[in-house]
Scaffold this motif. Structure first.
Motif, mmCIF file in Angstrom:
data_model
loop_
_atom_site.group_PDB
_atom_site.id
_atom_site.type_symbol
_atom_site.label_atom_id
_atom_site.label_comp_id
_atom_site.label_asym_id
_atom_site.label_seq_id
_atom_site.Cartn_x
_atom_site.Cartn_y
_atom_site.Cartn_z
ATOM 1 N N SER A 351 0.902 -1.274 -0.140
ATOM 2 C CA SER A 351 -0.025 -0.071 -0.089
ATOM 3 C C SER A 351 0.769 1.376 0.170
ATOM 4 O O SER A 351 0.498 2.268 -0.559
ATOM 5 C CB SER A 351 -0.872 -0.148 1.203
ATOM 6 O OG SER A 351 -1.665 -0.985 1.327
ATOM 7 N N ALA A 352 2.389 1.154 0.764
ATOM 8 C CA ALA A 352 3.034 2.397 0.729
ATOM 9 C C ALA A 352 3.719 2.253 -0.496
ATOM 10 O O ALA A 352 4.792 3.251 -0.354
ATOM 11 C CB ALA A 352 3.467 2.099 2.004
ATOM 12 N N GLY A 353 3.813 1.474 -1.510
ATOM 13 C CA GLY A 353 4.769 1.676 -2.534
ATOM 14 C C GLY A 353 5.779 0.784 -2.322
ATOM 15 O O GLY A 353 6.957 0.982 -3.360
ATOM 16 N N ILE A 354 6.099 -0.263 -1.424
ATOM 17 C CA ILE A 354 7.217 -0.945 -1.346
ATOM 18 C C ILE A 354 6.889 -2.249 -2.074
ATOM 19 O O ILE A 354 5.717 -3.016 -1.874
ATOM 20 C CB ILE A 354 7.511 -1.346 0.200
ATOM 21 C CG1 ILE A 354 7.834 -0.234 0.897
ATOM 22 C CG2 ILE A 354 8.689 -2.305 0.193
ATOM 23 C CD1 ILE A 354 7.997 -0.204 2.429
ATOM 24 N N LYS A 355 7.869 -2.850 -3.082
ATOM 25 C CA LYS A 355 7.340 -3.740 -3.696
ATOM 26 C C LYS A 355 7.800 -5.191 -2.983
ATOM 27 O O LYS A 355 9.005 -5.514 -2.740
ATOM 28 C CB LYS A 355 8.109 -3.796 -5.038
ATOM 29 C CG LYS A 355 7.796 -2.968 -5.771
ATOM 30 C CD LYS A 355 8.473 -3.136 -7.411
ATOM 31 C CE LYS A 355 7.980 -2.184 -8.397
ATOM 32 N NZ LYS A 355 8.067 -0.715 -7.856
ATOM 33 N N ALA A 356 6.909 -5.536 -2.077
ATOM 34 C CA ALA A 356 7.051 -6.950 -1.006
ATOM 35 C C ALA A 356 6.389 -7.886 -1.644
ATOM 36 O O ALA A 356 5.362 -8.017 -2.507
ATOM 37 C CB ALA A 356 6.442 -6.373 0.042
ATOM 38 N N GLU A 357 6.810 -9.217 -1.176
ATOM 39 C CA GLU A 357 6.243 -10.247 -1.774
ATOM 40 C C GLU A 357 6.310 -11.486 -0.497
ATOM 41 O O GLU A 357 7.180 -11.269 0.096
ATOM 42 C CB GLU A 357 6.929 -11.061 -2.793
ATOM 43 C CG GLU A 357 5.957 -12.175 -3.468
ATOM 44 C CD GLU A 357 6.215 -12.572 -4.701
ATOM 45 O OE1 GLU A 357 6.600 -11.794 -5.583
ATOM 46 O OE2 GLU A 357 5.849 -13.699 -5.018
ATOM 47 N N CYS A 358 5.276 -12.133 -0.402
ATOM 48 C CA CYS A 358 5.201 -13.239 0.947
ATOM 49 C C CYS A 358 4.993 -14.765 0.164
ATOM 50 O O CYS A 358 4.618 -14.537 -0.886
ATOM 51 C CB CYS A 358 4.298 -12.732 2.008
ATOM 52 S SG CYS A 358 2.567 -12.657 1.422
ATOM 53 N N ASP A 359 5.026 -15.506 1.151
ATOM 54 C CA ASP A 359 4.930 -16.890 0.522
ATOM 55 C C ASP A 359 3.291 -17.050 0.336
ATOM 56 O O ASP A 359 2.490 -16.813 1.270
ATOM 57 C CB ASP A 359 5.433 -17.958 1.740
ATOM 58 C CG ASP A 359 5.045 -19.416 1.237
ATOM 59 O OD1 ASP A 359 5.333 -19.497 -0.118
ATOM 60 O OD2 ASP A 359 4.635 -20.134 1.877
ATOM 61 N N SER A 360 3.187 -17.467 -0.751
ATOM 62 C CA SER A 360 1.660 -17.802 -1.039
ATOM 63 C C SER A 360 1.357 -19.217 -1.741
ATOM 64 O O SER A 360 0.208 -19.480 -2.032
ATOM 65 C CB SER A 360 0.860 -16.552 -2.122
ATOM 66 O OG SER A 360 1.886 -16.275 -3.163
ATOM 67 N N VAL A 361 2.479 -20.105 -1.740
ATOM 68 C CA VAL A 361 2.037 -21.372 -2.052
ATOM 69 C C VAL A 361 2.589 -22.511 -1.332
ATOM 70 O O VAL A 361 2.643 -23.734 -1.292
ATOM 71 C CB VAL A 361 2.859 -21.477 -3.569
ATOM 72 C CG1 VAL A 361 2.414 -20.662 -4.640
ATOM 73 C CG2 VAL A 361 4.217 -21.381 -3.469
ATOM 74 N N GLY A 362 3.008 -22.086 0.125
ATOM 75 C CA GLY A 362 3.298 -23.202 1.125
ATOM 76 C C GLY A 362 4.626 -23.760 0.853
ATOM 77 O O GLY A 362 4.837 -24.889 1.013
ATOM 78 N N ARG A 363 5.636 -22.983 0.427
ATOM 79 C CA ARG A 363 7.029 -23.452 0.221
ATOM 80 C C ARG A 363 7.810 -23.682 1.318
ATOM 81 O O ARG A 363 7.404 -23.033 2.564
ATOM 82 C CB ARG A 363 7.949 -22.574 -0.600
ATOM 83 C CG ARG A 363 7.690 -22.373 -2.234
ATOM 84 C CD ARG A 363 8.516 -21.418 -2.842
ATOM 85 N NE ARG A 363 8.250 -21.242 -4.071
ATOM 86 C CZ ARG A 363 7.517 -20.587 -4.770
ATOM 87 N NH1 ARG A 363 6.923 -19.591 -4.039
ATOM 88 N NH2 ARG A 363 7.334 -20.570 -6.094
ATOM 89 N N SER A 364 8.809 -24.706 1.547
ATOM 90 C CA SER A 364 9.524 -24.723 2.264
ATOM 91 C C SER A 364 10.539 -23.444 2.657
ATOM 92 O O SER A 364 10.697 -22.782 1.618
ATOM 93 C CB SER A 364 10.804 -26.136 2.172
ATOM 94 O OG SER A 364 11.478 -25.782 1.191
#
Ligand code: HAM
Length: 420
Positions: A351-364
């Protein structure tokens, strides 16, 4: 069939799409700098518009249009080009009442039923510029300068500008007579298409790609020799302006263009590096189109660049496109609490313009770190139960491998500071 796009069409995605967007952004920036506003006209128009505008004897109208009856029994055609539709709109909305010139650009799909090959599709895209309301050579020079600026800002060096003049209808009449006399003497050696072109519009014979016809065309009279004083003067002024702007060009007296609406200046930007379909951009002056489509006589000039061909040139010059991967941070997780927390922080950052990503497929965890690398994340964290409980996590600089301990509750502010 179900899993194949129709012949002559292409899906646009991935690294190719990234490059497309980069190019389109530059097109929009240039138009902003040159004071050219965007216009979006319908993808289909009344068939009549193209018959009148593009010309009944052109290959486009004769062979290439996607024409069909709609459910109301009206004949409509998927636009094979953008100039006729933009001119129709200029007339329909009385844009000629505004202070002139009017400057428009468009970016969008065009449709021609052509034999497909490299650089020639049935659905392709054009970036076009049209300017209305002036007979001055300045308009021709300005239009050419927009196309040149695009190639310049894209760093394309293999493309050459070729210009010619087709004169006004009076010059054209004289030229047509000379052409008729010459072609008439050779017509029995030419292809069937040329014979029918010869009857209806001898200029179109010059478009023929057949080798036996090409040999005859090579010896045909050239239109530049038939220009009257005014048309010659106009052409000389356009060239002087190009010289003054530092835009290199070659005069090519063989350019006639495949559409009927051109008068006086015509031009093409041609690449040698992408095969037979090397014309990246084509355009010129068209002073009769607006009147032909039902408006008042209006001096106009424009061009269109084939975006797919432009990308072919860029690829030939710069190598294969690469998927742009730039993420500011990858927020990994071990366990449910980390996953939930990570999702929350990621959303706040995005929302603040930081290109972030988190785990969305349940990886090790190991696979998550590999993924963080792959997407080009500048930083990464792994949130587990302990990290959340103790409000402490290691922020890893992915380039150097260095880790610094930070508070989970401060991660957002830290990334905001790094981004600033
Ligand atoms: P055009 O020469 O027919 O002119 O097309 C302009 C450009 O569109 C070509 O130089 C080429 O790059 C691209 N193009 C055309 N046909 C195809 C195809 N089948 N596949 C891929 N690319 C293609 C016009 O359309 C005029 N309306 C230009 C203009 C605007 N003149 C004045 N204003």
């Amino acid at each position: 069939m179900l899993t194949e796009a129709p012949k002559g069409t292409k899906d646009i995605y991935g690294a190719y799409m990234d490059e497309w967007q980069r190019v389109e952004k530059i097109m929009r920036e240039i138009c902003d700098d040159f004071g050219i506003g965007e216009i979006r006209t319908p993808i289909f128009e009344h068939t009549e518009l193209f018959l009148r505008g593009v010309g009944e004897t052109t290959d486009i109208v004769q062979k290439e249009m996607y024409t069909f009856k709609d459910k109301g029994d009206r004949s409509v055609t998927l636009r094979p080009e953008g100039t006729a539709g933009a001119a129709r709109s200029y007339i329909e909305h009385g844009i000629y009442n505004n202070p002139q010139p009017t400057r428009y650009f468009y970016i969008g799909p065009m449709f021609r039923y052509e034999n497909t090959q490299k650089g020639r599709q049935r659905q392709f895209h054009q970036f076009g510029v049209e300017m209305y309301g002036s007979y001055s050579p300045s308009l021709d020079a300005e239009v050419i300068s927009v196309a040149y600026e695009l190639l310049k800002r894209l760093g394309i060096n293999d493309v050459m500008l070729r210009i010619n003049s087709l004169g006004c209808p009076q010059c054209r009449k004289k030229y047509n007579d000379a052409l008729k006399a010459y072609i008439g003497g050779n017509i029995d050696k030419m292809c069937d298409d040329c014979r029918s072109r010869f009857e209806k519009n001898p200029l179109r014979v010059l478009d023929c790609k057949e080798e036996r016809c090409q040999n005859i065309i090579a010896g045909a009279p050239v239109v530049l020799d038939y220009l009257d004083d005014e048309c010659r003067e106009h052409f000389e002024t356009v060239k002087a302006m190009l010289d003054e702007m530092g835009i290199p060009y070659e005069v090519d007296d063989k350019i006639v263009r495949g559409l009927d609406y051109y008068t006086r200046t015509v031009f093409e930007f041609v690449s040698n590096g992408i095969g037979a379909q090397g014309t990246v951009c084509g355009g010129g002056r068209y002073d009769n189109l607006v009147a032909e489509c039902g408006g008042q006589p209006t001096g106009c000039a424009g061009f269109a660049v084939g975006i797919e061909r432009l990308l072919l040139v860029l690829e030939a010059q710069n190598g294969a496109f690469e998927k742009k991967q730039e993420k500011d941070i990858y927020i990994g997780a071990i366990g449910q609490a980390g996953l939930v927390k990570g999702q929350g922080i990621t959303y706040r950052m995005r929302s603040a313009g930081i290109k972030a990503e988190c785990d969305s497929v349940g990886r090790s965890v190991k696979a998550q770190m590999k993924y963080a690398n792959k997407i080009g994340a500048a930083y990464s964290v792994i949130l587990g139960d302990n990290e959340i409980e103790q409000d402490s996590v290691k922020l890893k600089n992915m380039a150097t491998g260095e880790e610094e301990p930070v508070k989970v509750s401060e991660l957002f502010d830290i990334m905001m500071a790094k981004k600033a």
